[in-house]
Design an enzyme around this catalytic site. Sequence first.
Site, short mmCIF file in Angstrom:
data_model
loop_
_atom_site.label_atom_id
_atom_site.label_comp_id
_atom_site.label_asym_id
_atom_site.label_seq_id
_atom_site.Cartn_x
_atom_site.Cartn_y
_atom_site.Cartn_z
N THR A 169 0.81 -1.21 0.00
CA THR A 169 0.00 0.00 0.00
C THR A 169 0.85 1.27 0.00
O THR A 169 1.99 1.26 0.50
CB THR A 169 -0.89 0.02 1.27
OG1 THR A 169 -1.47 1.31 1.42
CG2 THR A 169 -0.08 -0.24 2.53
N TYR A 204 -1.77 -0.23 10.46
CA TYR A 204 -2.05 -0.84 9.16
C TYR A 204 -0.84 -0.73 8.23
O TYR A 204 -0.33 -1.73 7.71
CB TYR A 204 -3.28 -0.17 8.53
CG TYR A 204 -3.42 -0.45 7.05
CD1 TYR A 204 -3.70 -1.73 6.59
CD2 TYR A 204 -3.23 0.57 6.10
CE1 TYR A 204 -3.80 -2.00 5.24
CE2 TYR A 204 -3.32 0.30 4.76
CZ TYR A 204 -3.60 -0.97 4.32
OH TYR A 204 -3.68 -1.24 2.98
#
Length: 331
Positions: free
Chosen positions: A118, A142
């Site tokens: 990501t 995350y």
Amino acid sequence: MSCNVLVAGGAGYIGSHVCKMLYSKGYNVLVFDNFSHGYEFLVKYGKFILGDIGDRKQLDLVFKNYKIDVVMHFCAYIEVGESVQNPRKYYVNNLYNAINLFESMLDNGVDKIIFSSTAAVYGMPENVPIDEEEPKNPINPYGRTKWMIEQILSDYSNSHGLRYVAFRYFNAAGADPDGELGEAHEPETHLIPLVLDAAMGIRKSIKVFGTDYPTHDGTCIRDYIHVNDLASAHIKGIEYLMNGKKSNYFNLGNGKGFSVREIIDTVKRVTGKDFPVEEVERRPGDPAILIAKSEKAKKELGWEPEFGIDDIIKTAWKWHQKLRSIPKPQI
Ligand code: UDP
């Protein structure tokens, strides 16, 4: 080229689109998903196994029963806010369970993986557009889990022969142009589906999180990339690994940024619907601008994104109307 691909998390948003593209190109697709965030209605292509990457015995059985050439990992949790409130959940699934998957692969002689990473690994980047060598400073659990896994993969690649491609997605958006698949998060936190809910009248307004960012209209800018463009990169990633090339990592974005206001305006224009827009406080942890440099993927994989912002909104709108007409299961 055809080979056997295990798509862990293949019942989710990006995984399901990848399965469809793999299938259409003649790959043998085995979907492995625990339905924690995936849906049965998104499993349309390939064989399906209900399973959890945390279950080592089950993974071993799968690798013993099927000759898997490449694994794809789409089964991480993805909500930034939740990762701050409940980091355990993220470290157990995104880190511990992913290592469990790598362990099972290594012990069963499966040595190729495509990992979904990501743009969150960059945190608040200093240089925009962002290239792959920008420092990695994730600012939430995350993003940290994703960056930790990339580093683990790099070590495993150097020492254990596990070759990988890590794709750092920017803002995945849009839906299958045929209208069969699309985004279905519960709860939904992403901008485009929420704006589409406002266009449908399901939500009374769309909230703009912050109007005082240092951007041309004061709202955050993101690089939205169509889910099928992500899927086509995964096909290139398989070819790359099957051709014996070295482990690598790539940004996947369009290289163009759109502000929150521009997304709202595009939705109004494409759908022909008007709806109220509310300006509210910033959402904590949002960088002002995230735009990818994807030259590396273009050069080394021969990847080229095909969908622009209008296509993203049009395909998402087509899917979204269908999704909202699916009755919610009664408990
Ligand atoms: N955003 C917004 N209102 C919403 C949801 C999101 O203004 O209801 C903004 C958010 O602050 C960010 C951008 O839209 O600047 C994209 O957010 P999203 O959650 O879709 O993706 P992210 O970039 O956080 O991964």
